[in-house]
Each structure stands twice: as C-alpha cells, then as structure tokens.
Design a protein around this motif. Structure first.
Motif, PDB file in Angstrom:
ATOM      1  N   ASP A   1       0.822  -1.202   0.000  1.00 10.81           N
ATOM      2  CA  ASP A   1       0.000   0.000   0.000  1.00 10.81           C
ATOM      3  C   ASP A   1       0.859   1.257   0.000  1.00 10.81           C
ATOM      4  N   SER A   2       0.220   2.423   0.135  1.00 15.52           N
ATOM      5  CA  SER A   2       0.924   3.694   0.075  1.00 15.52           C
ATOM      6  C   SER A   2       1.877   3.895   1.246  1.00 15.52           C
ATOM      7  N   TYR A   3       1.719   3.102   2.294  1.00 20.61           N
ATOM      8  CA  TYR A   3       2.626   3.183   3.432  1.00 20.61           C
ATOM      9  C   TYR A   3       3.841   2.270   3.252  1.00 20.61           C
ATOM     10  N   GLY A   4       3.877   1.514   2.130  1.00 21.76           N
ATOM     11  CA  GLY A   4       4.950   0.548   1.942  1.00 21.76           C
ATOM     12  C   GLY A   4       4.771  -0.654   2.836  1.00 21.76           C
ATOM     13  N   GLU A   5       3.505  -1.035   3.068  1.00 24.58           N
ATOM     14  CA  GLU A   5       3.193  -2.139   3.964  1.00 24.58           C
ATOM     15  C   GLU A   5       2.380  -3.217   3.249  1.00 24.58           C
ATOM     16  N   ILE A   6       2.541  -4.450   3.716  1.00 22.65           N
ATOM     17  CA  ILE A   6       1.788  -5.594   3.217  1.00 22.65           C
ATOM     18  C   ILE A   6       1.150  -6.304   4.410  1.00 22.65           C
ATOM     19  N   VAL A   7      -0.123  -6.675   4.272  1.00 22.80           N
ATOM     20  CA  VAL A   7      -0.778  -7.476   5.296  1.00 22.80           C
ATOM     21  C   VAL A   7      -0.623  -8.937   4.894  1.00 22.80           C
ATOM     22  N   ALA A   8      -0.070  -9.749   5.789  1.00 23.55           N
ATOM     23  CA  ALA A   8       0.190 -11.150   5.496  1.00 23.55           C
ATOM     24  C   ALA A   8      -1.020 -12.019   5.819  1.00 23.55           C
ATOM     25  N   PRO A   9      -1.248 -13.097   5.062  1.00 20.60           N
ATOM     26  CA  PRO A   9      -2.301 -14.048   5.416  1.00 20.60           C
ATOM     27  C   PRO A   9      -2.099 -14.543   6.846  1.00 20.60           C
ATOM     28  N   GLY A  10      -3.189 -14.644   7.583  1.00 25.38           N
ATOM     29  CA  GLY A  10      -3.105 -15.090   8.968  1.00 25.38           C
ATOM     30  C   GLY A  10      -2.983 -13.961   9.970  1.00 25.38           C
ATOM     31  N   ALA A  11      -2.817 -12.728   9.465  1.00 23.66           N
ATOM     32  CA  ALA A  11      -2.622 -11.585  10.363  1.00 23.66           C
ATOM     33  C   ALA A  11      -3.820 -11.342  11.283  1.00 23.66           C
ATOM     34  N   PHE A  12      -5.015 -11.731  10.832  1.00 25.20           N
ATOM     35  CA  PHE A  12      -6.228 -11.474  11.615  1.00 25.20           C
ATOM     36  C   PHE A  12      -6.733 -12.705  12.373  1.00 25.20           C
ATOM     37  N   LYS A  13      -6.071 -13.828  12.200  1.00 23.98           N
ATOM     38  CA  LYS A  13      -6.582 -15.097  12.728  1.00 23.98           C
ATOM     39  C   LYS A  13      -6.903 -15.044  14.215  1.00 23.98           C
ATOM     40  N   GLU A  14      -5.948 -14.621  15.039  1.00 24.59           N
ATOM     41  CA  GLU A  14      -6.162 -14.593  16.481  1.00 24.59           C
ATOM     42  C   GLU A  14      -7.191 -13.542  16.875  1.00 24.59           C
ATOM     43  N   SER A  15      -7.180 -12.420  16.190  1.00 22.61           N
ATOM     44  CA  SER A  15      -8.121 -11.349  16.496  1.00 22.61           C
ATOM     45  C   SER A  15      -9.552 -11.771  16.187  1.00 22.61           C
ATOM     46  N   ILE A  16      -9.742 -12.449  15.065  1.00 19.59           N
ATOM     47  CA  ILE A  16     -11.072 -12.938  14.697  1.00 19.59           C
ATOM     48  C   ILE A  16     -11.580 -13.927  15.735  1.00 19.59           C
ATOM     49  N   ALA A  17     -10.699 -14.816  16.183  1.00 16.62           N
ATOM     50  CA  ALA A  17     -11.078 -15.806  17.193  1.00 16.62           C
ATOM     51  C   ALA A  17     -11.494 -15.123  18.492  1.00 16.62           C
ATOM     52  N   ALA A  18     -10.773 -14.082  18.878  1.00 17.61           N
ATOM     53  CA  ALA A  18     -11.091 -13.358  20.107  1.00 17.61           C
ATOM     54  C   ALA A  18     -12.424 -12.630  20.001  1.00 17.61           C
ATOM     55  N   ILE A  19     -12.696 -12.049  18.829  1.00 15.11           N
ATOM     56  CA  ILE A  19     -13.966 -11.341  18.614  1.00 15.11           C
ATOM     57  C   ILE A  19     -15.134 -12.331  18.687  1.00 15.11           C
ATOM     58  N   LYS A  20     -14.973 -13.492  18.041  1.00 15.76           N
ATOM     59  CA  LYS A  20     -16.022 -14.517  18.074  1.00 15.76           C
ATOM     60  C   LYS A  20     -16.257 -15.006  19.498  1.00 15.76           C
ATOM     61  N   ALA A  21     -15.188 -15.197  20.257  1.00 17.28           N
ATOM     62  CA  ALA A  21     -15.305 -15.683  21.632  1.00 17.28           C
ATOM     63  C   ALA A  21     -16.004 -14.676  22.533  1.00 17.28           C
ATOM     64  N   SER A  22     -15.873 -13.389  22.210  1.00 19.95           N
ATOM     65  CA  SER A  22     -16.500 -12.352  23.033  1.00 19.95           C
ATOM     66  C   SER A  22     -18.019 -12.365  22.913  1.00 19.95           C
ATOM     67  N   GLY A  23     -18.525 -12.844  21.768  1.00 18.85           N
ATOM     68  CA  GLY A  23     -19.961 -12.862  21.537  1.00 18.85           C
ATOM     69  C   GLY A  23     -20.526 -11.528  21.083  1.00 18.85           C
ATOM     70  N   ASP A  24     -19.675 -10.523  20.964  1.00 17.03           N
ATOM     71  CA  ASP A  24     -20.118  -9.196  20.540  1.00 17.03           C
ATOM     72  C   ASP A  24     -19.687  -8.924  19.096  1.00 17.03           C
ATOM     73  N   PRO A  25     -20.500  -8.185  18.341  1.00 17.47           N
ATOM     74  CA  PRO A  25     -20.104  -7.868  16.962  1.00 17.47           C
ATOM     75  C   PRO A  25     -18.986  -6.834  16.944  1.00 17.47           C
ATOM     76  N   LEU A  26     -18.149  -6.912  15.909  1.00 20.21           N
ATOM     77  CA  LEU A  26     -17.142  -5.878  15.712  1.00 20.21           C
ATOM     78  C   LEU A  26     -17.853  -4.610  15.271  1.00 20.21           C
ATOM     79  N   PRO A  27     -17.535  -3.444  15.859  1.00 20.24           N
ATOM     80  CA  PRO A  27     -18.233  -2.210  15.496  1.00 20.24           C
ATOM     81  C   PRO A  27     -17.984  -1.773  14.054  1.00 20.24           C
ATOM     82  N   ALA A  28     -19.039  -1.258  13.425  1.00 19.05           N
ATOM     83  CA  ALA A  28     -18.921  -0.550  12.153  1.00 19.05           C
ATOM     84  C   ALA A  28     -19.047   0.929  12.501  1.00 19.05           C
TER      85      ALA A  28
END
Length: 224
Positions: free
Chosen positions: A37-64
């Motif tokens: 991207d414009s910041y010279g950064e790349i998001v790697a596959p798996g970067a969200f894996k743990e975060s997604i699991a934590a959000i699901k475990a919380s039972g609350d939706p991620l805010p929009a």
C-alpha cells in the motif's frame, strides 16, 4: 496484549455497489493480502486469525464506525473471515435506529461513499531493508469503518502530528510519507527517515528515552 507503538492505524479498501443491500446489509473486504500500500506495507495471510477468534469468543459484533469516529457507531459485522484474498466481511447498518446509519447507507448505495477501512493495532511485523517493505503479520482488529475515500484518512503530515501529540513515535514508512508531503523528494525522505528516525526508533526500543526522540521530531516539525 502488547501493541507496537500503541498507535491505532488504518487501511482502506473500496467495495462494489452491488454488495450494498436495501436492508442495510453489505459485504466486502476489510483488507487484502499481498499488495503493497501507500505506506509501503503488506498485510500477510493469517494476520487477523487470532483477532477474529477473540472477537467470536467475546460474543459481541465488531463495530462498524462512521469515518473512524469512535463516538459514531452505525452498525456491526456478523462475518469476519480470512480467505485467499483477504479479510472478508459481512456487516449491517442500523438504518432504522440511527440517522447517520441511514445516511451512510444512502451514500453507499449511490457510490458517493465507497470505502471500507480497518482500525487496528500492530502486534507483530517484519521489515525488509532491501525492498523497504513492512509486512504486518499479526494485527489486533478494533473496528471497520465506512469511509468516503478508499485512500488515506488524512494527510500524513497531520497523521504524524497526531501520533506525536499522543506521546508516540510514527513508523518509518509514516515518517517518510510525512517528509514527502513536507516538500522533500522521495530520495531525500528515504535518507532522512532511514538515518534519523530509524536510529531514534532503535534507541527507543533498546531502552533509550522516548522523550528524547519525541523532542527531536517535534523540533524538526517546528523548523519546517
């Protein structure tokens, strides 16, 4: 959970009009893997894996949120998952309860507002000195906003000033963009950032005084 620099960051992507439905639901990608991207950064596959699991475990939706404004939630997300392309999301807007959500929905349907942007903290990353690319390998996802432009939320000059005001240091790529917008050429920005900020960041991470680095950067801004 330890966040690098304790600074929430944003990345934005466009979505298609046909992914916005009459009932306020929509779908798209909050992040795409593998692209620089414009910041010279790349998001790697798996970067969200743990975060997604934590959000699901919380039972609350991620805010929009609306335009990354923490005081303006307008909906949430039922689906968050990684596929081969990136972070796939399905969300909903509270169009019948929140006026701003109804406004956002109308603007999204007409392609006036056409971006999704993730708000996240960096947990783990790696830096390729040769290619000058930062790979984000683990992120703590905080929210996904509806935004007007599928580009940077604000000019890097203002972004870096905001980071400094919070008592934190910008990333190397953020500081390079800041220098470019301050009038330096690409080569000049690269040299100044790599020789200056890189040394300050290294000192800070190795136990040096962050206050000294912040003072140096603030003085640099005042001299411009």
């Amino acid at each position: 959970m330890k966040h690098k620099n304790n600074v929430i960051q944003h990345k934005q992507f466009a979505f298609k009009t046909d992914s916005v439905n009459e009932d306020g639901t929509f779908s798209g990608y909050g992040s795409v893997f593998g692209n620089v991207d414009s910041y010279g950064e790349i998001v790697a596959p798996g970067a969200f894996k743990e975060s997604i699991a934590a959000i699901k475990a919380s039972g609350d939706p991620l805010p929009a949120l609306w335009q990354h404004r923490w005081a303006e939630p307008i909906g949430g997300y039922d689906l968050l998952e990684e596929d081969e392309r990136g972070l796939k999301v399905e969300g909903w807007l509270l169009t019948g309860q929140i006026p701003r959500a109804a406004e956002a929905h109308a603007l999204m349907k007409h392609r006036v507002v056409k971006g999704l942007s993730i708000g996240y903290y960096v947990l783990e990353d790696s830096w390729n000195e040769k290619d000058r690319i930062r790979t984000l390998t683990k992120l703590d996802l905080q929210e996904i906003s509806i935004v007007t432009f599928p580009a940077n939320v604000e000019a890097q000059v203002e972004s870096v000033k905001s980071i400094l005001a919070q008592g934190n240091l910008p990333t190397l790529s953020q500081f390079e963009d800041f220098l470019r917008e301050s009038g330096y050429s690409k080569s000049q920005a690269t040299i100044i950032a790599s020789k200056g900020l890189k040394e300050l960041l290294s000192r800070s991470e190795s136990g040096g005084k962050k206050s000294d680095a912040l003072t140096a950067l603030r003085n640099f801004q005042l001299s411009k």
